[in-house]
Scaffold this motif. Structure first.
Motif, PDB file in Angstrom:
ATOM      1  N   ARG A  27     -11.879 -13.413  14.514  1.00 20.61           N
ATOM      2  CA  ARG A  27     -12.125 -14.647  13.754  1.00 20.61           C
ATOM      3  C   ARG A  27     -13.033 -15.607  14.512  1.00 20.61           C
ATOM      4  N   GLU A  28     -13.049 -15.494  15.833  1.00 19.87           N
ATOM      5  CA  GLU A  28     -13.956 -16.309  16.639  1.00 19.87           C
ATOM      6  C   GLU A  28     -15.396 -15.794  16.566  1.00 19.87           C
ATOM      7  N   GLY A  29     -15.598 -14.676  15.886  1.00 16.94           N
ATOM      8  CA  GLY A  29     -16.933 -14.105  15.760  1.00 16.94           C
ATOM      9  C   GLY A  29     -17.219 -12.971  16.718  1.00 16.94           C
ATOM     10  N   ARG A  30     -16.212 -12.529  17.452  1.00 21.21           N
ATOM     11  CA  ARG A  30     -16.423 -11.419  18.376  1.00 21.21           C
ATOM     12  C   ARG A  30     -16.355 -10.082  17.626  1.00 21.21           C
ATOM     13  N   THR A  31     -16.964  -9.093  18.228  1.00 24.81           N
ATOM     14  CA  THR A  31     -16.906  -7.727  17.732  1.00 24.81           C
ATOM     15  C   THR A  31     -15.902  -6.962  18.576  1.00 24.81           C
ATOM     16  N   VAL A  32     -14.996  -6.233  17.933  1.00 23.02           N
ATOM     17  CA  VAL A  32     -13.962  -5.488  18.648  1.00 23.02           C
ATOM     18  C   VAL A  32     -14.018  -4.027  18.219  1.00 23.02           C
ATOM     19  N   VAL A  33     -14.159  -3.135  19.191  1.00 21.87           N
ATOM     20  CA  VAL A  33     -14.144  -1.696  18.948  1.00 21.87           C
ATOM     21  C   VAL A  33     -12.895  -1.134  19.607  1.00 21.87           C
ATOM     22  N   VAL A  34     -12.044  -0.478  18.812  1.00 20.89           N
ATOM     23  CA  VAL A  34     -10.766   0.024  19.298  1.00 20.89           C
ATOM     24  C   VAL A  34     -10.672   1.515  19.003  1.00 20.89           C
ATOM     25  N   ALA A  35     -10.461   2.324  20.036  1.00 20.08           N
ATOM     26  CA  ALA A  35     -10.200   3.743  19.833  1.00 20.08           C
ATOM     27  C   ALA A  35      -8.695   3.967  19.829  1.00 20.08           C
ATOM     28  N   SER A  36      -8.236   4.779  18.875  1.00 17.89           N
ATOM     29  CA  SER A  36      -6.795   5.038  18.787  1.00 17.89           C
ATOM     30  C   SER A  36      -6.548   6.326  18.025  1.00 17.89           C
ATOM     31  N   HIS A  37      -5.436   6.997  18.401  1.00 19.89           N
ATOM     32  CA  HIS A  37      -4.973   8.149  17.616  1.00 19.89           C
ATOM     33  C   HIS A  37      -3.808   7.750  16.715  1.00 19.89           C
ATOM     34  N   LEU A  38      -3.382   6.495  16.794  1.00 21.43           N
ATOM     35  CA  LEU A  38      -2.254   6.000  16.004  1.00 21.43           C
ATOM     36  C   LEU A  38      -2.785   5.398  14.709  1.00 21.43           C
ATOM     37  N   LEU A  39      -2.960   6.231  13.702  1.00 17.83           N
ATOM     38  CA  LEU A  39      -3.626   5.797  12.480  1.00 17.83           C
ATOM     39  C   LEU A  39      -2.818   4.762  11.716  1.00 17.83           C
ATOM     40  N   SER A  40      -1.495   4.905  11.680  1.00 19.96           N
ATOM     41  CA  SER A  40      -0.679   3.949  10.919  1.00 19.96           C
ATOM     42  C   SER A  40      -0.750   2.558  11.524  1.00 19.96           C
ATOM     43  N   GLU A  41      -0.806   2.470  12.848  1.00 24.35           N
ATOM     44  CA  GLU A  41      -0.938   1.166  13.490  1.00 24.35           C
ATOM     45  C   GLU A  41      -2.354   0.622  13.321  1.00 24.35           C
ATOM     46  N   ALA A  42      -3.356   1.474  13.467  1.00 26.37           N
ATOM     47  CA  ALA A  42      -4.743   1.036  13.310  1.00 26.37           C
ATOM     48  C   ALA A  42      -4.984   0.459  11.930  1.00 26.37           C
ATOM     49  N   GLN A  43      -4.321   1.001  10.922  1.00 27.52           N
ATOM     50  CA  GLN A  43      -4.517   0.515   9.558  1.00 27.52           C
ATOM     51  C   GLN A  43      -4.169  -0.958   9.432  1.00 27.52           C
ATOM     52  N   ARG A  44      -3.245  -1.435  10.243  1.00 30.12           N
ATOM     53  CA  ARG A  44      -2.825  -2.833  10.193  1.00 30.12           C
ATOM     54  C   ARG A  44      -3.744  -3.753  10.986  1.00 30.12           C
ATOM     55  N   MET A  45      -4.701  -3.157  11.670  1.00 29.91           N
ATOM     56  CA  MET A  45      -5.485  -3.930  12.629  1.00 29.91           C
ATOM     57  C   MET A  45      -6.968  -4.008  12.306  1.00 29.91           C
ATOM     58  N   VAL A  46      -7.541  -2.935  11.752  1.00 29.83           N
ATOM     59  CA  VAL A  46      -8.995  -2.819  11.701  1.00 29.83           C
ATOM     60  C   VAL A  46      -9.562  -3.222  10.345  1.00 29.83           C
ATOM     61  N   ASP A  47     -10.855  -3.576  10.371  1.00 29.94           N
ATOM     62  CA  ASP A  47     -11.617  -3.840   9.145  1.00 29.94           C
ATOM     63  C   ASP A  47     -12.398  -2.613   8.705  1.00 29.94           C
ATOM     64  N   ASP A  48     -12.991  -1.935   9.687  1.00 32.75           N
ATOM     65  CA  ASP A  48     -13.827  -0.766   9.434  1.00 32.75           C
ATOM     66  C   ASP A  48     -13.306   0.398  10.262  1.00 32.75           C
ATOM     67  N   VAL A  49     -13.631   1.617   9.818  1.00 40.67           N
ATOM     68  CA  VAL A  49     -13.165   2.788  10.542  1.00 40.67           C
ATOM     69  C   VAL A  49     -14.305   3.780  10.755  1.00 40.67           C
ATOM     70  N   LEU A  50     -14.226   4.463  11.884  1.00 37.02           N
ATOM     71  CA  LEU A  50     -15.068   5.614  12.184  1.00 37.02           C
ATOM     72  C   LEU A  50     -14.095   6.753  12.458  1.00 37.02           C
ATOM     73  N   LEU A  51     -13.889   7.605  11.466  1.00 41.11           N
ATOM     74  CA  LEU A  51     -12.942   8.712  11.592  1.00 41.11           C
ATOM     75  C   LEU A  51     -13.662   9.917  12.185  1.00 41.11           C
ATOM     76  N   ILE A  52     -13.099  10.465  13.269  1.00 41.98           N
ATOM     77  CA  ILE A  52     -13.733  11.572  13.984  1.00 41.98           C
ATOM     78  C   ILE A  52     -12.762  12.751  14.065  1.00 41.98           C
ATOM     79  N   ARG A  53     -13.297  13.933  13.883  1.00 37.97           N
ATOM     80  CA  ARG A  53     -12.552  15.161  14.134  1.00 37.97           C
ATOM     81  C   ARG A  53     -13.492  16.176  14.767  1.00 37.97           C
ATOM     82  N   ASP A  54     -13.080  16.716  15.912  1.00 37.04           N
ATOM     83  CA  ASP A  54     -13.905  17.704  16.622  1.00 37.04           C
ATOM     84  C   ASP A  54     -15.319  17.195  16.863  1.00 37.04           C
TER      85      ASP A  54
END
Length: 243
Positions: free
Chosen positions: A175-202
């Protein structure tokens, strides 16, 4: 802004990341998501110039990380929540890094308060729990008051209260205008946190874009609601069928 094009990385005969394009914009929380071994950490390290891509390139505000005039005040990173000298106190650790980031002693105390470690600042880091080390790692990333944060699995070791605190803290930073990039394997928790997603497999991107748009694009499971885990599995099945 972070921009990567055709980003690939090989380790011997193994292609860990295969032609990924990345666009990360100001004021957004972006989740780089996928199972362990999918290429998330490799991608983050290439974004920060810690790994040389086998092909492709990355720019931050239009230039590679190595060419930033003031990298620690532009990008703050937390890639290893265990990278501390065990004999130092939490306060000593931050003061050691403060000089590199151009941060004042007052900034150190402000960050200890922000991450909830003021009461433990005089303790040796070797006595900290995993969750406390994650908090200290985030404080380290914030020393230079950067506009971009890159965090690898920041919720590892946090208890439910700590996860809620992390979610609120990252939201406040965005909200302060910063950009945040978060890597995680916990998809259910990430869903509550992120605006955009980059889904990766292999090492391959399954989806990049808004979270809400992704959830709207997949059918709801029988007897359930759309969520990020279901969307990930649906995209994985689509890729397997297409192959």
């Amino acid at each position: 802004m972070i921009m990567a094009r055709k980003l690939s990385r090989d380790f011997g005969d193994v292609r860990a990341v295969d032609g990924i394009d990345v666009d990360v914009h100001r004021g957004r929380i972006v989740g780089v998501l996928g199972p362990n071994g999918s290429g998330k950490s490799t991608t983050l390290r290439m974004l920060l110039g810690l790994l040389e891509p086998s092909s492709g390139g990355v720019t931050i505000h239009g230039v590679p990380y190595a060419e930033l005039e003031s990298p620690l005040t532009t990008v703050g990173a937390s890639l290893d929540g265990q990278a501390f000298a065990a004999s130092r106190t939490g306060r000593q650790h931050l003061r050691c890094w403060a000089g590199l980031a151009g941060a004042s002693p007052e900034r150190v105390e402000e960050l200890l308060e922000l991450v909830g470690l003021s009461g433990a600042a005089g303790r040796r880091v070797g006595t900290y729990s995993l969750g406390m080390k994650q908090r200290l790692s985030l404080a380290t990333a914030l020393l230079g008051d950067p506009q971009i944060l890159v965090l690898d699995e920041p919720s590892n070791g946090l208890d439910p209260e700590g996860i809620l605190w992390l979610r609120r803290t990252l939201r406040d930073l965005a909200r302060e205008g910063r950009t945040v990039v978060v890597a995680s394997h916990l998809l259910s928790e990430a869903q509550r946190m992120v605006d955009d997603v980059l889904l990766i497999r292999d090492g391959v991107v399954l989806y990049q874009g808004g979270l809400a748009e992704l959830l709207d694009s997949v059918p709801a499971p029988e007897g359930g609601e759309r969520d990020l885990e279901h969307a990930y599995l649906a995209l994985t099945r689509q890729r397997e069928v297409a192959a």
